[in-house]
Design a protein around this motif. Structure first.
Motif: not given
Lengths: 334, 334
Positions: A4, A212, A266-267, A269, B1, B193, B195-196, B210-214, B232, B266-267, B304
């Motif tokens: 995303k 992972d 990048g990510s 922190p 994970m 906003v 995203l992850s 949160i969903g992959d596309g949300e 998204l 963060g990321s 992150e």
């Protein structure tokens, strides 16, 4: 699964980023008319001063744009994500910053950049603009120490550009600026570790796969393979692995000074970077080395890659003066 | 994970981070003897000056440590990750920076912080240190506009602390510093906003799903629920949604000036932030508003977490002077 990203069309990402950069920093930066990928410092270039042109692929921000300003680089030629700029914006940069005494090109040692900057230099010679080139090769993981010229340029760029930019600002001759730039590069050592990949705006797919619980020591800032894929270790153990390699090459004497950069890819922190910085300090203390100055944060990134790098510049009196010289860029100041 | 982090023991992360901060920035910062969570500016506090103490949970770096220095905050009390500091380091901060004319506490409006800072203030009263408190409440998504006092403090902290810190540096009285701080807070608007998620060092588990596309509009910097979970959208559409909410409340007249912050949680890399900045500029141009100054980068993060926030401070002559006042912190300079 697609990554995303807060972008519009992937193909527009770099140009839209550049429009945002100019919107945010109009007092520091402008683009050459009709050539938006040639970004120039408002208060850097002047008559009698060697012009410093840096550049390379996008996706490493604040490298390269963040190091364009008074006392540092005069211009940056901007490529697509992880891709060299073509000769045109490089030439436009050189022409915009030429103060009549020559131009220095400085960029990381990647084949695409070398080809395009060299083509630009040849064409500029026809316009009687004298160009010299110094490649940065600070990534100790990318080739053995007796093949330094094969190494890639990574986060150490920040200190190397800084030293060369100060020399330009102090009106050193082109010969002297080139000497300083080579000297700064020769005394700068970086090594990194990657924990997770990034993805390009056009594909939204990870640029490499990693387990992972794994990390890759020595991975490059475009996902170039590193020296070892290992289970993720503690921050102290990872930092030790990076510092062992750097200190083995640096061969500094007790009481000497270093500039330190702990850089996020990048990510990762700041909390993690400072935990690594703590260990860097412990290792430098043990070696009797003095931290002259330090930077901790996002200085040379790979989009949203997780991981970090440690850079040491082994200072002498000359480099110390140049690193301390004031500079004023939109995203970096001393 | 489990999330991969460059840490040692999770429980040591904050203290080790602070050791790294002091190793990196000894010229700017020190910790109170025996109280490592009370971090003080070397060149800020002085006799006759109101002491500005900020603080809160860790994990938002460079908030709060990055805003401690001359011309900004005099001290920061540091909590565990996403948790308020207890009263002891808050009191230690206040005692270290008291210049005899009172201390201002400023921090985001969270119940744990309010409880601990208030307890510290009560105990400091016994030592005859006069304390005032101003909570930051800039997150427009966290409560309706007629309940501003219920809102959380987020990235707008940067501008609000900056204005109050300048007032302290200019030797305003405690009454005047408090007035300025409330005024700065009232004119600062942030919306974000996500995203992850991020994960705490102790658990290494995501703090929300949160969903992959949300994306989640209006999510707080500790993962507090936002106002809408949506598919998204493009960077422009997301920025418009944030700007619509901010501009609706801000009610600025054409020709007025704003300070802009486009902040990564963060990321989210600078490329995406500048793409958003481009749209912020377009919206401000359309509204006839002038960007007086802008910041783009990692200023108030959630470890992150991926995502971003936009902050506008609606400047008047007084706030403009205070925002322009010089400051020199380890991680922030003007």
């Amino acid at each position: 699964m697609k990554t995303k990203k807060l972008i519009n069309a992937g193909a527009d990402a770099v140009d839209e980023m550049l429009q945002g950069v100019l919107a945010a920093h109009p007092d520091h930066l402008y683009a050459v008319e009709g050539m938006p990928r040639a970004v120039i410092a408002r208060n850097g270039p002047r008559k009698g001063k060697v012009g410093l042109v840096i550049g390379g692929g996008s996706g490493h921000e604040p490298t390269f744009l963040g190091y364009v300003g008074k006392g540092l680089a005069d211009a940056a030629a901007i490529g697509n994500v992880f891709a060299s700029p073509p000769p045109d914006p490089i030439m436009a940069c050189a022409k915009a910053v030429d103060g009549g005494v020559g131009v220095l090109f400085m960029y990381g040692n990647y084949a695409g950049d070398v080809m395009n900057f060299d083509m630009a230099a040849e064409m500029l010679a026809l316009d009687e603009i004298k160009v010299r080139t110094v490649l940065t090769t600070d990534d100790v993981a990318s080739a053995p120490s007796d093949q330094r010229e094969k190494r890639r340029g990574v986060a150490g760029n920040v200190f190397i550009f800084k030293a060369a930019g100060a020399a330009c600002d102090l009106l050193y001759s082109l010969d002297e600026v080139e000497r300083v730039a080579r000297h700064a590069n020769a005394r700068t050592y970086t090594m990194g570790v990657a924990l997770s990949p990034c993805s390009l705006p056009q594909t939204l797919k990870p640029n490499f796969l990693i387990g992972d619980g794994e990390m890759e020591i020595g991975m490059g800032i475009h996902g170039e393979p590193g020296t070892a894929r290992e289970p993720l270790k503690s921050a102290d153990a990872v930092t030790d692995e990076l510092m062992d390699n750097i200190l083995r090459e640096m061969k500094a004497d007790r009481g000497e000074r270093v500039a330190v950069l702990v850089n996020s890819l990048g990510s990762t922190p700041m909390m993690e970077l400072y935990i690594m910085m703590r260990r860097v300090k412990a290792r430098l203390d043990a070696a009797g080395l003095i931290i002259h100055t330090s930077l901790v944060g996002n200085y040379c990134t790979s989009l949203e890659m997780a991981g970090a790098s440690v850079t040491l510049m082994h200072l002498d009196d000359e480099l110390r003066r140049l690193i301390d010289h004031p500079c004023d860029c939109a995203m970096f100041r001393r």
